[in-house]
Design a protein around this motif. Structure first.
Motif, PDB file in Angstrom:
ATOM      1  N   SER A   8      -3.574  10.785   7.461  1.00 31.24           N
ATOM      2  CA  SER A   8      -2.686   9.658   7.189  1.00 31.24           C
ATOM      3  C   SER A   8      -3.002   8.481   8.100  1.00 31.24           C
ATOM      4  O   SER A   8      -2.972   7.330   7.673  1.00 31.24           O
ATOM      5  CB  SER A   8      -1.227  10.088   7.351  1.00 31.24           C
ATOM      6  N   GLN A  22       0.868  -1.186   0.000  1.00 27.52           N
ATOM      7  CA  GLN A  22       0.000   0.000   0.000  1.00 27.52           C
ATOM      8  C   GLN A  22       0.902   1.232   0.000  1.00 27.52           C
ATOM      9  O   GLN A  22       1.937   1.239   0.667  1.00 27.52           O
ATOM     10  CB  GLN A  22      -0.881  -0.014   1.257  1.00 27.52           C
ATOM     11  N   GLN A  30      -7.256   1.968   7.636  1.00 26.78           N
ATOM     12  CA  GLN A  30      -7.955   1.221   6.582  1.00 26.78           C
ATOM     13  C   GLN A  30      -7.096   0.105   6.068  1.00 26.78           C
ATOM     14  O   GLN A  30      -7.540  -0.935   5.683  1.00 26.78           O
ATOM     15  CB  GLN A  30      -8.344   2.149   5.427  1.00 26.78           C
ATOM     16  N   GLN A  84      -5.822   6.485   6.785  1.00 26.57           N
ATOM     17  CA  GLN A  84      -5.424   5.573   5.724  1.00 26.57           C
ATOM     18  C   GLN A  84      -4.696   4.347   6.284  1.00 26.57           C
ATOM     19  O   GLN A  84      -4.915   3.232   5.820  1.00 26.57           O
ATOM     20  CB  GLN A  84      -4.559   6.285   4.687  1.00 26.57           C
ATOM     21  N   LEU A 117       1.383   5.346   0.781  1.00 28.13           N
ATOM     22  CA  LEU A 117       0.836   6.459   1.551  1.00 28.13           C
ATOM     23  C   LEU A 117       1.817   7.620   1.501  1.00 28.13           C
ATOM     24  O   LEU A 117       2.911   7.553   2.052  1.00 28.13           O
ATOM     25  CB  LEU A 117       0.592   6.031   3.005  1.00 28.13           C
TER      26      LEU A 117
END
Length: 187
Positions: A181, A169, A187, A184, A171
Motif C-alpha cells: 500500500s 486515487q 506512486q 501505491q 487504494l
C-alpha cells in the motif's frame, strides 16, 4: 502541495501516511486527529479544521515543503475550503477497506468502544466516500448541509463524473500488506 489520504475510520490512512513519510523525502506528515477531536465535533467543526490544515499546508508551501495529511475530509471539502485556491496543488487518495475488514479493525483498535451503531456509521461513511470519490454529484448534501458558512461549495458542485478536475486515487487496503500500500501511496 497538499497530498491527502482520506477515508473512513480504520481504512489505514494514518498507518500509510507515517509509513510513507520516510520514502517521500522533504515532506511534512500529519494526521488531522493529532490536535484532538472534541466530543461534540460536527460537520462545521470538520470544515473549520479542514481550512486550518489548508492554511498549515500553505505555511509549509511557503517553505518549499509539501504536506501529506491523513484525515476524513473528502476532496469536495478540500476544494471548498476558503484558502484552497492558494495551494500549488491538491492530490487526494481514498484509502478504503471492505466493510467486514473495517468492522474487524474497529473492534481490534478500540475494543468495546464502538457499538454496532457507531460501526454502521463508519461503514456508511466509507460507502459514501467511495461514491463521492468517483462522482462529485453523488449526495453532496452529506457534506454541504449545515456546513460552515465560509465554505465555497460552488467551486465544484456543478461538476459531474468524468470531469478532469475531479480526481481521487483509490487504494483498497483489504488483505494488502502495508508495504504494498505504501508503494501505491508513493506512486
Amino acid at each position: 502541495m497538499l497530498f491527502k489520504l482520506t477515508g473512513s475510520s480504520c481504512s489505514g490512512k494514518t498507518t500509510l501516511a507515517f509509513a510513507a513519510a520516510g520514502r517521500l523525502g522533504k515532506m511534512a506528515v500529519h494526521d488531522t486527529d493529532e490536535l484532538g477531536v472534541p466530543e461534540d465535533a460536527d460537520r462545521r467543526w470538520r470544515h473549520r479544521m479542514t481550512e486550518m490544515w489548508v492554511r498549515r499546508a500553505l505555511d509549509y508551501q511557503d517553505r518549499g515543503i509539501d504536506l501529506l495529511l491523513s484525515g476524513q475530509s473528502p476532496l469536495g471539502e478540500l476544494l471548498a475550503a476558503p484558502s484552497a485556491p492558494l495551494l500549488d496543488g491538491i492530490a487526494v487518495c481514498l484509502v478504503d477497506a471492505t466493510a467486514p475488514v473495517r468492522r474487524a479493525r474497529l473492534a481490534e483498535r478500540d475494543p468495546g468502544r464502538c457499538g454496532p451503531k457507531a460501526i454502521d456509521a463508519y461503514t456508511g461513511w466509507a460507502a459514501w466516500h467511495r461514491k463521492h470519490a468517483l462522482d462529485p454529484s453523488h449526495r453532496p448534501d452529506v457534506i454541504i448541509d449545515n456546513s460552515w458558512p465560509e465554505m465555497v461549495w460552488h467551486r465544484w458542485t456543478g461538476w459531474n463524473t468524468g470531469d478532469p478536475r475531479w480526481h481521487t486515487q483509490m487504494l483498497d487496503t483489504t488483505d494488502r500488506p502495508v508495504t504494498e500500500s505504501v508503494d501505491q501511496v508513493e506512486q
